[in-house]
Scaffold this motif. Structure first.
Motif, PDB file in Angstrom:
ATOM      1  N   HIS A 188       2.604   4.242   8.645  1.00  0.00           N
ATOM      2  CA  HIS A 188       3.479   5.339   8.216  1.00  0.00           C
ATOM      3  C   HIS A 188       2.683   6.393   7.456  1.00  0.00           C
ATOM      4  O   HIS A 188       1.591   6.112   6.968  1.00  0.00           O
ATOM      5  CB  HIS A 188       4.589   4.804   7.288  1.00  0.00           C
ATOM      6  CG  HIS A 188       4.028   4.218   6.022  1.00  0.00           C
ATOM      7  ND1 HIS A 188       3.461   2.964   5.961  1.00  0.00           N
ATOM      8  CD2 HIS A 188       3.906   4.736   4.774  1.00  0.00           C
ATOM      9  CE1 HIS A 188       3.033   2.736   4.734  1.00  0.00           C
ATOM     10  NE2 HIS A 188       3.279   3.795   3.996  1.00  0.00           N
ATOM     11  N   ASP A 190       3.256   8.706   4.005  1.00  0.00           N
ATOM     12  CA  ASP A 190       4.157   8.662   2.848  1.00  0.00           C
ATOM     13  C   ASP A 190       5.000   9.935   2.825  1.00  0.00           C
ATOM     14  O   ASP A 190       4.493  11.027   3.074  1.00  0.00           O
ATOM     15  CB  ASP A 190       3.362   8.512   1.548  1.00  0.00           C
ATOM     16  CG  ASP A 190       2.787   7.098   1.412  1.00  0.00           C
ATOM     17  OD1 ASP A 190       3.263   6.186   2.124  1.00  0.00           O
ATOM     18  OD2 ASP A 190       1.863   6.920   0.595  1.00  0.00           O
ATOM     19  N   HIS A 245      -1.172   5.157   7.302  1.00  0.00           N
ATOM     20  CA  HIS A 245      -1.755   3.911   6.806  1.00  0.00           C
ATOM     21  C   HIS A 245      -0.794   2.754   7.041  1.00  0.00           C
ATOM     22  O   HIS A 245       0.380   2.963   7.339  1.00  0.00           O
ATOM     23  CB  HIS A 245      -2.134   4.046   5.317  1.00  0.00           C
ATOM     24  CG  HIS A 245      -1.030   4.537   4.438  1.00  0.00           C
ATOM     25  ND1 HIS A 245      -0.631   5.850   4.409  1.00  0.00           N
ATOM     26  CD2 HIS A 245      -0.222   3.887   3.565  1.00  0.00           C
ATOM     27  CE1 HIS A 245       0.368   5.996   3.553  1.00  0.00           C
ATOM     28  NE2 HIS A 245       0.645   4.807   3.024  1.00  0.00           N
TER      29      HIS A 245
END
Ligand SMILES: O=C(O)CCC(=O)C(=O)O
Ligand SMILES: [Fe+2]
Length: 318
Positions: A188, A190, A245
């Motif tokens: 994903h 952030d 990440h």
């Protein structure tokens, strides 16, 4: 820091620096430049920082272990309506993962009411330790924010990137079944402005490079990681890169990590900063309301879109 590849992890050493004494010096501007380059080219960097005492880091993780070892019924008592707030766990799609999202973590009263929900007599040591850690993370975040502003020549005009608040997320990943490697947290970007992560020396965090390689990171006892979120990308009109990440777990040890998520305050309208929009860099997103965006990425419609494309699906200029 990357154990198995040639990729050069951007590492910036802040140990000898502090906002009070060094802003404006040549050394300060050289750090600002490196911060900007890492945020634009990599979307993250390793922070080497000696102002968080090792003992504070160890005590924080000892408190975190105590918290996760509480009975499930107790942990489930903690709810919040804020995105990623409250307790999360037992998700069949992420069976190794549990988290707590603590709102207003620099406020003693808010931590005290949290600990009173978790422990019969509250937990003073938990509150004091977490507050000390959050204070250090807030100082670090503030320094990096000013460096980002200074790196674009905006530090004179603005004191902060935007009005923001911190969500402290505390995470546990159980080890996978013996001999297996399993996803602890899906890939994903952030949805915050930025995130600072640190862990308790059990690695698992992986970052995707711009050319699509996954790099495994391992932190030294004094390092942390700064990750560019979608909203810093929006503020910088696409110059900063929100790094995708994930967490991959293998081995027999649990992983504990801690994330300081910097979110805009309720009702903030996210706009590209006007100095970063010009003929060469035309606007890439419409202005948008952060609260509406956060509803979108949790909606079925939002979840159907790839993580890094959600912000463009919501506010992209077509
Ligand atoms: O556990 C980690 O290090 C990563 C956590 C993370 O990426 C997140 O909570 O958004
Ligand atoms: Fe993340």
């Amino acid at each position: 820091m990357c154990s198995d590849c040639q990729y050069q992890i951007p590492t910036i050493d802040f140990s000898i620096n502090s906002l009070e004494i060094d802003r404006g010096t040549e050394e300060w501007y050289s750090l600002c430049k490196r911060v900007r380059e890492a945020c634009e080219n990599n979307g993250f960097f390793e922070i080497v920082y000696d102002k968080i005492p090792l003992q504070l880091r160890a005590e924080t993780f000892s408190m975190i272990r105590q918290l996760f070892s509480l009975p499930l019924e107790t942990k489930k008592n903690y709810f919040s309506s804020r995105p990623y707030g409250g307790y999360h766990g037992q998700n069949p799609k992420l069976p190794l993962f549990e988290s707590f999202g603590l709102e207003d973590p620099s406020n003693y009263e808010s931590l005290r009411s949290f600990t009173q929900l978790m422990w019969p007599n509250g937990h003073d040591k938990f509150c004091n330790t977490v507050i000390s850690m959050v204070k250090k993370l807030d100082d670090l975040k503030h320094m990096i924010e000013v460096m980002i502003l200074d790196s674009y020549g905006l530090g004179e005009k603005s004191k902060s990137i935007m009005a923001s608040m911190t969500l402290l997320r505390i995470m546990k990943y159980s080890p996978p079944p013996s001999g297996e490697s399993m996803q602890g947290l899906h890939a994903h970007t952030d949805k915050a402005l930025s995130t600072i992560l640190c862990d308790d020396q059990v690695s698992g965090l992986e970052i995707e490079t711009k050319d699509g390689q996954w790099i495994k990171l391992s932190f030294s006892p004094t390092s942390l990681v700064f990750v560019v979120g979608d909203l810093l990308m929006a503020w910088s009109n696409g110059r900063m890169h929100p790094a995708k990440h994930r967490v991959m777990m293998s081995g027999e040890k649990e992983r504990y990590s801690l994330g300081q998520f910097v979110d805009p305050v309720e009702g903030t309208i996210i706009k590209a900063t006007k100095e970063l929009v010009d003929e060469e860099h035309p606007r890439i997103l419409e202005d948008f309301d952060y609260t509406k965006f956060s509803k979108f990425f949790f909606s079925e419609e939002g979840k159907a879109v790839d993580t890094e494309m959600q912000i463009f699906a919501f506010a992209g200029i077509s």
